[in-house]
Design a protein around this motif. Structure first.
Motif, PDB file in Angstrom:
ATOM      1  N   UNK A 166       5.709   3.588   2.841  1.00 11.75           N
ATOM      2  CA  UNK A 166       4.999   2.688   1.937  1.00 11.75           C
ATOM      3  C   UNK A 166       5.249   1.232   2.303  1.00 11.75           C
ATOM      4  N   UNK A 167       6.472   0.927   2.745  1.00 13.35           N
ATOM      5  CA  UNK A 167       6.796  -0.440   3.165  1.00 13.35           C
ATOM      6  C   UNK A 167       5.890  -0.907   4.296  1.00 13.35           C
ATOM      7  N   UNK A 168       5.651  -0.017   5.246  1.00 16.20           N
ATOM      8  CA  UNK A 168       4.800  -0.375   6.385  1.00 16.20           C
ATOM      9  C   UNK A 168       3.341  -0.523   5.967  1.00 16.20           C
ATOM     10  N   UNK A 169       2.903   0.310   5.023  1.00 17.44           N
ATOM     11  CA  UNK A 169       1.542   0.176   4.491  1.00 17.44           C
ATOM     12  C   UNK A 169       1.404  -1.173   3.782  1.00 17.44           C
ATOM     13  N   UNK A 170       2.401  -1.522   2.993  1.00 17.32           N
ATOM     14  CA  UNK A 170       2.365  -2.811   2.291  1.00 17.32           C
ATOM     15  C   UNK A 170       2.336  -3.974   3.275  1.00 17.32           C
ATOM     16  N   UNK A 171       3.032  -3.826   4.411  1.00 15.95           N
ATOM     17  CA  UNK A 171       2.991  -4.858   5.450  1.00 15.95           C
ATOM     18  C   UNK A 171       1.598  -5.036   6.022  1.00 15.95           C
ATOM     19  N   UNK A 172       0.882  -3.920   6.218  1.00 13.08           N
ATOM     20  CA  UNK A 172      -0.484  -3.993   6.737  1.00 13.08           C
ATOM     21  C   UNK A 172      -1.419  -4.622   5.708  1.00 13.08           C
ATOM     22  N   UNK A 173      -1.264  -4.234   4.444  1.00 12.64           N
ATOM     23  CA  UNK A 173      -2.102  -4.786   3.381  1.00 12.64           C
ATOM     24  C   UNK A 173      -1.881  -6.301   3.269  1.00 12.64           C
ATOM     25  N   UNK A 174      -0.640  -6.732   3.475  1.00 11.23           N
ATOM     26  CA  UNK A 174      -0.310  -8.158   3.365  1.00 11.23           C
ATOM     27  C   UNK A 174      -1.042  -8.999   4.412  1.00 11.23           C
ATOM     28  N   UNK A 175      -1.391  -8.392   5.549  1.00 11.14           N
ATOM     29  CA  UNK A 175      -2.141  -9.149   6.566  1.00 11.14           C
ATOM     30  C   UNK A 175      -3.649  -8.944   6.429  1.00 11.14           C
ATOM     31  N   UNK A 176      -4.076  -8.182   5.415  1.00 12.95           N
ATOM     32  CA  UNK A 176      -5.502  -8.052   5.133  1.00 12.95           C
ATOM     33  C   UNK A 176      -6.132  -6.720   5.462  1.00 12.95           C
ATOM     34  N   UNK A 177      -5.330  -5.762   5.993  1.00 18.71           N
ATOM     35  CA  UNK A 177      -5.873  -4.436   6.275  1.00 18.71           C
ATOM     36  C   UNK A 177      -5.974  -3.621   4.984  1.00 18.71           C
ATOM     37  N   UNK A 178      -6.812  -2.602   5.014  1.00 19.02           N
ATOM     38  CA  UNK A 178      -6.783  -1.592   3.966  1.00 19.02           C
ATOM     39  C   UNK A 178      -5.626  -0.645   4.299  1.00 19.02           C
ATOM     40  N   UNK A 179      -4.943  -0.136   3.286  1.00 18.04           N
ATOM     41  CA  UNK A 179      -3.766   0.691   3.530  1.00 18.04           C
ATOM     42  C   UNK A 179      -3.886   2.061   2.917  1.00 18.04           C
ATOM     43  N   UNK A 180      -3.413   3.069   3.656  1.00 12.85           N
ATOM     44  CA  UNK A 180      -3.343   4.439   3.157  1.00 12.85           C
ATOM     45  C   UNK A 180      -1.917   4.929   3.362  1.00 12.85           C
ATOM     46  N   UNK A 181      -1.264   5.296   2.260  1.00 17.45           N
ATOM     47  CA  UNK A 181       0.090   5.853   2.339  1.00 17.45           C
ATOM     48  C   UNK A 181      -0.030   7.346   2.598  1.00 17.45           C
ATOM     49  N   UNK A 182       0.410   7.786   3.774  1.00 19.52           N
ATOM     50  CA  UNK A 182       0.267   9.186   4.177  1.00 19.52           C
ATOM     51  C   UNK A 182       1.286  10.061   3.463  1.00 19.52           C
ATOM     52  N   UNK A 183       0.792  11.150   2.889  1.00 18.53           N
ATOM     53  CA  UNK A 183       1.680  12.176   2.319  1.00 18.53           C
ATOM     54  C   UNK A 183       1.393  13.536   2.938  1.00 18.53           C
ATOM     55  N   UNK A 184       0.113  13.932   2.954  1.00 19.48           N
ATOM     56  CA  UNK A 184      -0.305  15.201   3.569  1.00 19.48           C
ATOM     57  C   UNK A 184      -1.645  14.990   4.265  1.00 19.48           C
ATOM     58  N   UNK A 185      -1.979  15.851   5.228  1.00 16.07           N
ATOM     59  CA  UNK A 185      -3.299  15.737   5.852  1.00 16.07           C
ATOM     60  C   UNK A 185      -4.437  15.896   4.840  1.00 16.07           C
ATOM     61  N   UNK A 186      -4.239  16.767   3.851  1.00 17.33           N
ATOM     62  CA  UNK A 186      -5.291  16.997   2.860  1.00 17.33           C
ATOM     63  C   UNK A 186      -5.550  15.726   2.049  1.00 17.33           C
ATOM     64  N   UNK A 187      -4.473  15.074   1.627  1.00 18.28           N
ATOM     65  CA  UNK A 187      -4.625  13.814   0.879  1.00 18.28           C
ATOM     66  C   UNK A 187      -5.237  12.739   1.762  1.00 18.28           C
ATOM     67  N   UNK A 188      -4.834  12.696   3.033  1.00 21.94           N
ATOM     68  CA  UNK A 188      -5.402  11.707   3.963  1.00 21.94           C
ATOM     69  C   UNK A 188      -6.907  11.904   4.091  1.00 21.94           C
TER      70      UNK A 188
END
Length: 198
Positions: A166-188
């Motif tokens: 989640x920390x890495x996703x938040x880092x991407x969102x902070x630079x303007x990307x859309x973020x997806x926190x991976x948990x399972x392939x089905x959720x992805x």
């Protein structure tokens, strides 16, 4: 939309416990070793570009009684990577087949990444992969995301970044990307469909 993948625990299973369960007799010993000897912070320095030989030598000097187990982190590293996450690889293949531009940003030692690339050819499907060990910078530092964007002429808002941290996703969102926190392939799959990517 450009899709940017993390690799470890999104596309391939990585867990040092898979190795150390073979070395230590009990789960408590495994957990103690990972919490106190071959720690996440120690491992991150290899991801930042330090050689495994240097990392092993430094740690062995501190814990000489565990020299064999420390060396195994390097010599038996492939036993920490137990295989592909098939559902995620299937999504990667679908995206590639549909012409979606695919990229990766990974916290990964540069030498071990090249070994993993030989073992898992699908890791070569990306238009560009930013490997922390090559660049000497780790997620979630903003610099690593900007490196991918600038190197490939991408706009942050046109990118979806996927990571199990989640920390890495938040880092991407902070630079303007859309973020997806991976948990399972089905959720992805559901999350990418909601974004109109799949």
């Amino acid at each position: 939309m450009n899709v940017v993948f993390d690799i470890g625990n999104v596309l391939i299973h990585w867990d040092p416990r898979a190795l150390y369960r073979k070395i230590f007799a009990t789960g408590d010993e495994v957990e103690w070793f990972i919490a106190n000897v071959c720690t996440q912070d120690w491992n991150l320095e290899q991801d930042r570009g330090r050689s495994f030989a240097e990392g092993v030598a430094a740690l062995t000097a501190l814990f000489p009684g565990h020299a064999g187990a420390i060396a195994a982190y390097d010599l038996r590293w492939h036993e920490t990577v137990t295989g592909p996450i098939d559902g995620s690889v299937a999504i990667l293949d679908e995206l590639r087949a549909s012409g979606t531009p695919l990229y990766a940003i990974t916290n990964f030692n540069q030498h071990k990444f090249r070994e993993a690339l030989q073992r898992f050819p699908f890791l070569g499907l990306f238009r560009d992969t930013v490997v922390s060990g090559d660049e000497r910078v780790l997620k979630p530092d903003a610099a690593i995301y900007h490196l991918l964007l600038e190197r490939n002429g991408l706009a942050a808002g046109d990118c979806v970044f996927i990571d199990d941290s989640l920390r890495n996703v938040e880092g991407a969102v902070a630079v303007g990307m859309k973020g997806v926190h991976f948990t399972t392939p089905e959720a992805l799959r559901r999350q990418l469909a909601a974004l109109g990517v799949l």
